[in-house]
Design a protein around this motif. Structure first.
Motif, short mmCIF file in Angstrom:
data_model
loop_
_atom_site.label_atom_id
_atom_site.label_comp_id
_atom_site.label_asym_id
_atom_site.label_seq_id
_atom_site.Cartn_x
_atom_site.Cartn_y
_atom_site.Cartn_z
N ILE A 137 0.83 -1.20 0.00
CA ILE A 137 0.00 0.00 0.00
C ILE A 137 0.87 1.26 0.00
CG2 ILE A 137 -1.67 1.32 1.37
CD1 ILE A 137 -2.83 -1.46 2.20
N GLY A 138 1.96 1.24 0.76
CA GLY A 138 2.85 2.39 0.82
C GLY A 138 3.50 2.70 -0.51
N VAL A 139 4.08 1.70 -1.16
CA VAL A 139 4.73 1.91 -2.45
C VAL A 139 3.70 2.33 -3.50
CG1 VAL A 139 5.93 0.73 -4.34
CG2 VAL A 139 6.69 0.40 -1.99
N PHE A 140 2.55 1.69 -3.49
CA PHE A 140 1.51 2.05 -4.44
C PHE A 140 1.09 3.51 -4.26
CE2 PHE A 140 -3.03 2.70 -5.09
CZ PHE A 140 -3.09 2.55 -6.46
N LEU A 141 0.82 3.92 -3.02
CA LEU A 141 0.38 5.30 -2.78
C LEU A 141 1.45 6.33 -3.12
CD1 LEU A 141 -1.70 4.93 0.52
CD2 LEU A 141 -2.54 5.33 -1.80
N VAL A 142 2.70 6.04 -2.79
CA VAL A 142 3.78 6.97 -3.13
C VAL A 142 3.88 7.13 -4.64
CG1 VAL A 142 6.30 7.26 -3.11
CG2 VAL A 142 5.09 6.69 -1.00
N ALA A 143 3.87 6.00 -5.37
CA ALA A 143 3.95 6.07 -6.84
C ALA A 143 2.74 6.79 -7.41
CB ALA A 143 4.06 4.66 -7.42
N PHE A 144 1.57 6.49 -6.90
CA PHE A 144 0.34 7.11 -7.40
C PHE A 144 0.35 8.61 -7.16
CE2 PHE A 144 -4.11 8.40 -7.10
CZ PHE A 144 -4.59 7.90 -8.31
N VAL A 145 0.68 9.03 -5.95
CA VAL A 145 0.70 10.46 -5.63
C VAL A 145 1.77 11.17 -6.44
CG1 VAL A 145 1.25 12.13 -3.79
CG2 VAL A 145 -0.32 10.24 -3.34
N PHE A 146 2.96 10.59 -6.51
CA PHE A 146 4.07 11.24 -7.21
C PHE A 146 3.79 11.37 -8.70
CE2 PHE A 146 8.24 11.12 -9.35
CZ PHE A 146 8.78 12.28 -8.82
N PHE A 147 3.41 10.28 -9.33
CA PHE A 147 3.28 10.30 -10.79
C PHE A 147 1.93 10.84 -11.26
CE2 PHE A 147 6.68 7.18 -10.20
CZ PHE A 147 7.65 7.78 -10.98
N CYS A 148 0.85 10.45 -10.61
CA CYS A 148 -0.48 10.88 -11.08
C CYS A 148 -0.84 12.27 -10.60
CB CYS A 148 -1.54 9.89 -10.64
SG CYS A 148 -1.48 8.35 -11.52
N LEU A 149 -0.64 12.53 -9.32
CA LEU A 149 -1.10 13.80 -8.77
C LEU A 149 -0.08 14.92 -8.92
CD1 LEU A 149 -2.87 12.46 -5.55
CD2 LEU A 149 -3.84 12.88 -7.82
N MET A 151 3.03 14.86 -10.83
CA MET A 151 3.58 15.02 -12.18
C MET A 151 2.51 15.03 -13.26
SD MET A 151 7.05 12.74 -11.93
CE MET A 151 7.52 13.12 -13.59
N LYS A 152 1.27 14.75 -12.89
CA LYS A 152 0.13 14.74 -13.82
C LYS A 152 0.31 13.76 -14.98
CE LYS A 152 -1.91 18.26 -11.76
NZ LYS A 152 -2.66 17.95 -10.60
N LEU A 153 0.94 12.61 -14.68
CA LEU A 153 1.09 11.57 -15.70
C LEU A 153 -0.12 10.65 -15.67
CD1 LEU A 153 4.79 10.47 -15.22
CD2 LEU A 153 3.86 11.86 -17.03
N GLN A 154 -0.46 10.14 -16.81
CA GLN A 154 -1.52 9.14 -16.86
C GLN A 154 -0.87 7.77 -16.95
OE1 GLN A 154 -4.59 9.71 -19.66
NE2 GLN A 154 -5.07 11.77 -18.97
N LEU A 155 -0.92 7.06 -15.85
CA LEU A 155 -0.38 5.71 -15.84
C LEU A 155 -1.36 4.80 -16.57
CD1 LEU A 155 0.91 5.68 -12.19
CD2 LEU A 155 2.25 5.90 -14.25
N PRO A 156 -0.89 3.64 -17.04
CA PRO A 156 -1.78 2.75 -17.78
C PRO A 156 -3.04 2.41 -16.99
CG PRO A 156 0.48 1.98 -17.90
CD PRO A 156 0.47 3.11 -16.93
N ARG A 157 -4.15 2.49 -17.68
CA ARG A 157 -5.44 2.24 -17.03
C ARG A 157 -6.00 0.86 -17.36
NH1 ARG A 157 -7.68 8.23 -17.85
NH2 ARG A 157 -6.81 9.05 -15.91
N GLY A 158 -5.41 0.17 -18.29
CA GLY A 158 -5.90 -1.15 -18.66
C GLY A 158 -6.86 -1.09 -19.83
N GLN A 159 -7.45 -2.22 -20.10
CA GLN A 159 -8.37 -2.33 -21.23
C GLN A 159 -9.69 -2.92 -20.74
OE1 GLN A 159 -6.20 -4.95 -23.79
NE2 GLN A 159 -4.64 -3.44 -24.28
N GLY A 160 -10.77 -2.51 -21.37
CA GLY A 160 -12.09 -3.07 -21.08
C GLY A 160 -12.55 -2.79 -19.65
#
Length: 170
Positions: A137-149, A151-160
């Motif tokens: 959870i910690g690594v996920f949240l750090v990556a999510f906050v850093f890159f998505c919030l 740096m405003k990057l759109q990480l892969p969202r998947g398909q379907g």
């Protein structure tokens, strides 16, 4: 010669991983093919490039520490009948990382991270469920906050269905 190689196996494996991360960092733009010509622009290449840069710096730190221990004669020694414990584990970790890279565009960053981070920890020998959950959870949240919030990057969202799931969060 084989005995000396076995004695310095940790040093060799660390050097190989440091070289792998540096090569990945240097070639990320070409491999991902996401940078526009002549302009620097934050895009899809920023996430893997940042992770590789951090990993390379950390591996170089470990490598320098191991070289220092080697010169001091303090690297762990293995008996002739004893196998260095890292080779199979490292190969499994690399395989899971490659699987993570392959799966992320299909199921999205959220699910890929929440599924494969615990797998990495289990392969590395971590068995405490609390540690696995907190680390994941910690690594996920750090990556999510850093890159998505930040740096405003759109990480892969998947398909379907996976894309619909990801769109609920970002």
């Amino acid at each position: 010669m084989l005995e000396r190689l076995k004695q310095n196996s940790e040093l060799l494996v660390t050097g190989a991983f440091a070289a792998l991360f540096v090569v990945t960092f240097l070639n990320a733009e070409r491999w991902i093919n996401a940078m526009t010509i002549g302009e620097f622009e934050i895009g899809p290449y920023a996430y893997p490039k940042t992770v590789c840069l951090i990993s390379a710096v950390m591996m170089l730190g470990v490598l320098f520490k191991q070289i220092k221990l080697l010169h001091a004669g303090q690297l762990p020694r293995y008996e002739a009948s004893e196998e260095a414990p890292t080779y199979f584990t490292m190969l499994c970790l690399v395989a899971v990382c490659m699987l993570y890279i392959w799966v992320m565009p299909k199921i999205g960053f959220i699910l890929a991270s929440l599924i494969l981070l615990p797998v990495l920890l289990l392969i590395a020998g971590v068995r405490n469920p609390k540690t696995i959950a907190l680390f994941t959870i910690g690594v996920f949240l750090v990556a999510f906050v850093f890159f998505c919030l930040l740096m405003k990057l759109q990480l892969p969202r998947g398909q379907g269905v996976f894309k619909d799931f990801s769109l609920r969060f970002y």
